[in-house]
Scaffold this active site. Structure first.
Site, PDB file in Angstrom:
ATOM      1  N   CYS A 138      -6.408  -6.996   0.229  1.00 12.49           N
ATOM      2  CA  CYS A 138      -4.965  -6.880   0.834  1.00 12.49           C
ATOM      3  C   CYS A 138      -4.702  -5.549   0.921  1.00 12.49           C
ATOM      4  O   CYS A 138      -5.260  -4.518   1.395  1.00 12.49           O
ATOM      5  CB  CYS A 138      -3.999  -7.791   0.338  1.00 12.49           C
ATOM      6  SG  CYS A 138      -2.901  -8.321   1.875  1.00 12.49           S
ATOM      7  N   HIS A 155      -6.294 -12.936  -0.855  1.00  9.55           N
ATOM      8  CA  HIS A 155      -6.167 -12.706  -2.189  1.00  9.55           C
ATOM      9  C   HIS A 155      -6.994 -13.798  -2.828  1.00  9.55           C
ATOM     10  O   HIS A 155      -6.341 -14.776  -3.422  1.00  9.55           O
ATOM     11  CB  HIS A 155      -4.553 -13.005  -2.656  1.00  9.55           C
ATOM     12  CG  HIS A 155      -3.626 -11.880  -2.245  1.00  9.55           C
ATOM     13  ND1 HIS A 155      -3.079 -10.897  -3.045  1.00  9.55           N
ATOM     14  CD2 HIS A 155      -3.151 -11.848  -0.928  1.00  9.55           C
ATOM     15  CE1 HIS A 155      -2.530 -10.213  -2.459  1.00  9.55           C
ATOM     16  NE2 HIS A 155      -2.350 -10.468  -1.183  1.00  9.55           N
ATOM     17  N   SER A 165       0.661  -1.095  -0.014  1.00  9.11           N
ATOM     18  CA  SER A 165      -0.116  -0.063   0.029  1.00  9.11           C
ATOM     19  C   SER A 165       0.681   1.391  -0.040  1.00  9.11           C
ATOM     20  O   SER A 165       0.581   2.423  -0.639  1.00  9.11           O
ATOM     21  CB  SER A 165      -1.004   0.012   0.977  1.00  9.11           C
ATOM     22  OG  SER A 165      -0.157  -0.295   2.357  1.00  9.11           O
ATOM     23  N   GLU A 211      -7.831 -13.759  -5.830  1.00 12.89           N
ATOM     24  CA  GLU A 211      -7.447 -13.875  -7.474  1.00 12.89           C
ATOM     25  C   GLU A 211      -6.456 -14.681  -7.458  1.00 12.89           C
ATOM     26  O   GLU A 211      -5.958 -15.512  -8.520  1.00 12.89           O
ATOM     27  CB  GLU A 211      -6.821 -12.567  -7.821  1.00 12.89           C
ATOM     28  CG  GLU A 211      -5.412 -11.991  -7.527  1.00 12.89           C
ATOM     29  CD  GLU A 211      -5.683 -11.558  -5.683  1.00 12.89           C
ATOM     30  OE1 GLU A 211      -6.516 -11.771  -5.259  1.00 12.89           O
ATOM     31  OE2 GLU A 211      -4.407 -11.241  -5.568  1.00 12.89           O
ATOM     32  N   ARG A 234      -2.055  -2.908   9.451  1.00 13.82           N
ATOM     33  CA  ARG A 234      -1.199  -3.291   8.470  1.00 13.82           C
ATOM     34  C   ARG A 234      -0.389  -4.587   9.135  1.00 13.82           C
ATOM     35  O   ARG A 234       0.207  -4.430  10.279  1.00 13.82           O
ATOM     36  CB  ARG A 234      -0.226  -2.393   8.137  1.00 13.82           C
ATOM     37  CG  ARG A 234      -0.985  -1.466   7.237  1.00 13.82           C
ATOM     38  CD  ARG A 234       0.021  -0.214   6.294  1.00 13.82           C
ATOM     39  NE  ARG A 234       0.984  -1.055   5.614  1.00 13.82           N
ATOM     40  CZ  ARG A 234       2.068  -0.779   5.065  1.00 13.82           C
ATOM     41  NH1 ARG A 234       2.570   0.345   5.760  1.00 13.82           N
ATOM     42  NH2 ARG A 234       2.998  -1.077   4.520  1.00 13.82           N
TER      43      ARG A 234
HETATM   44  N1  GLN Z   1       1.541  -5.816   3.813  1.00 12.41           N
HETATM   45  C1  GLN Z   1       1.026  -5.001   2.618  1.00 12.41           C
HETATM   46  C2  GLN Z   1       0.672  -3.728   3.111  1.00 12.41           C
HETATM   47  O1  GLN Z   1       0.819  -3.321   4.191  1.00 12.41           O
HETATM   48  C3  GLN Z   1      -0.160  -5.649   1.971  1.00 12.41           C
HETATM   49  C4  GLN Z   1       0.116  -7.250   1.586  1.00 12.41           C
HETATM   50  C5  GLN Z   1      -0.694  -7.486   0.432  1.00 12.41           C
HETATM   51  O2  GLN Z   1      -1.327  -6.878  -0.324  1.00 12.41           O
HETATM   52  N2  GLN Z   1      -0.572  -8.863   0.103  1.00 12.41           N
HETATM   53  O3  GLN Z   1       0.404  -2.802   2.145  1.00 12.41           O
END
Ligand code: GLN
Length: 220
Positions: A93, A189, A60, A191, A125
């Site tokens: 995610c 996820h 992110s 997908e 997160r």
């Molecule tokens: N750890 C990532 C974050 O905090 C997210 C992980 C993911 O999208 N698989 O942005």
């Protein structure tokens, strides 16, 4: 807005992360995907009119670097925010982190993280531990068809849901698939699995939105 009611056009934010797998999953769920790399792909005069949008997993903070204005480069955070406030959007995610109204970052609590604030949830997160603690679990959901394969990769944890946020599945008592109004978010996820029920749920939401929008504007 597309007028083809049978196959909605759904954009996939394609800055970073696993956007290609989402495009494939959307195709398998009956939508026509297109990659959104810039603000022009979203709202420009030559943009494919989109009925919905997917914000994929990835990192992110990396996505935000490209979305927010940075070192003289124009971002497209504002255009994206306007879009997600007006059309169905599904974040997985890192995408769920972008949609959340509040983002907790335990390793850097002094550094607040910007978000689109489109869904009234608080996410923490990397709450399930390091990359090595990523997991594939089979969990019960409110969707019919039995347990769902859920792939977690450095996943966030949804630690609060606001009023009216529906929970479709949980892990250890914490929601992992939620939705309210036009917005859906998953901390895993979907997908990356073969099971298309989650993408089908989102495509159905987009079609419902499409149908009601067409009805109200009279463009059917
Ligand atoms: N750890 C990532 C974050 O905090 C997210 C992980 C993911 O999208 N698989 O942005």
């Amino acid at each position: 807005m597309s007028s083809n009611q049978s196959a909605p056009h759904i954009g996939v934010l394609a800055i970073q992360g696993d956007y290609e797998s989402h495009a494939q999953a959307l195709t398998e769920a009956g939508a026509i995907p297109s990659l959104v790399k810039t603000a022009a792909d979203l709202t420009g005069p030559n943009a494919q009119p989109l009925d919905g949008l997917v914000l994929p997993g990835g990192e992110s903070t990396t996505m935000l670097k490209f979305l927010l204005p940075n070192n003289g480069r124009k971002g497209f955070f504002d255009e994206l925010q306007a879009f997600v406030q007006s059309r169905p959007t599904f974040g997985t995610c890192a995408g769920a982190i972008l949609l959340a109204s509040e983002v907790l970052n335990p390793t850097q609590p002094q550094k607040p993280q910007r978000s689109l604030a489109a869904l009234d949830i608080t996410v923490e997160r990397n709450a399930y531990g390091a990359q090595a603690d990523s997991a594939i679990l089979y969990l019960e959901t409110t969707l019919s068809g039995g347990p769902l394969e859920t792939v977690f990769i450095r996943a966030p944890r949804i630690v609060r849901t606001g009023p009216g946020v529906k929970v479709f599945a949980s892990r250890d008592g914490f929601p992992i698939l939620v939705g309210k109004g036009n917005i859906m978010a998953a901390t895993f996820h979907p997908e990356l699995s073969q099971d298309r029920r989650v993408h089908q749920l989102f495509v159905a939401k987009v079609k419902t939105f499409q149908a009601s929008h067409s009805f109200h504007t009279g463009d059917i």
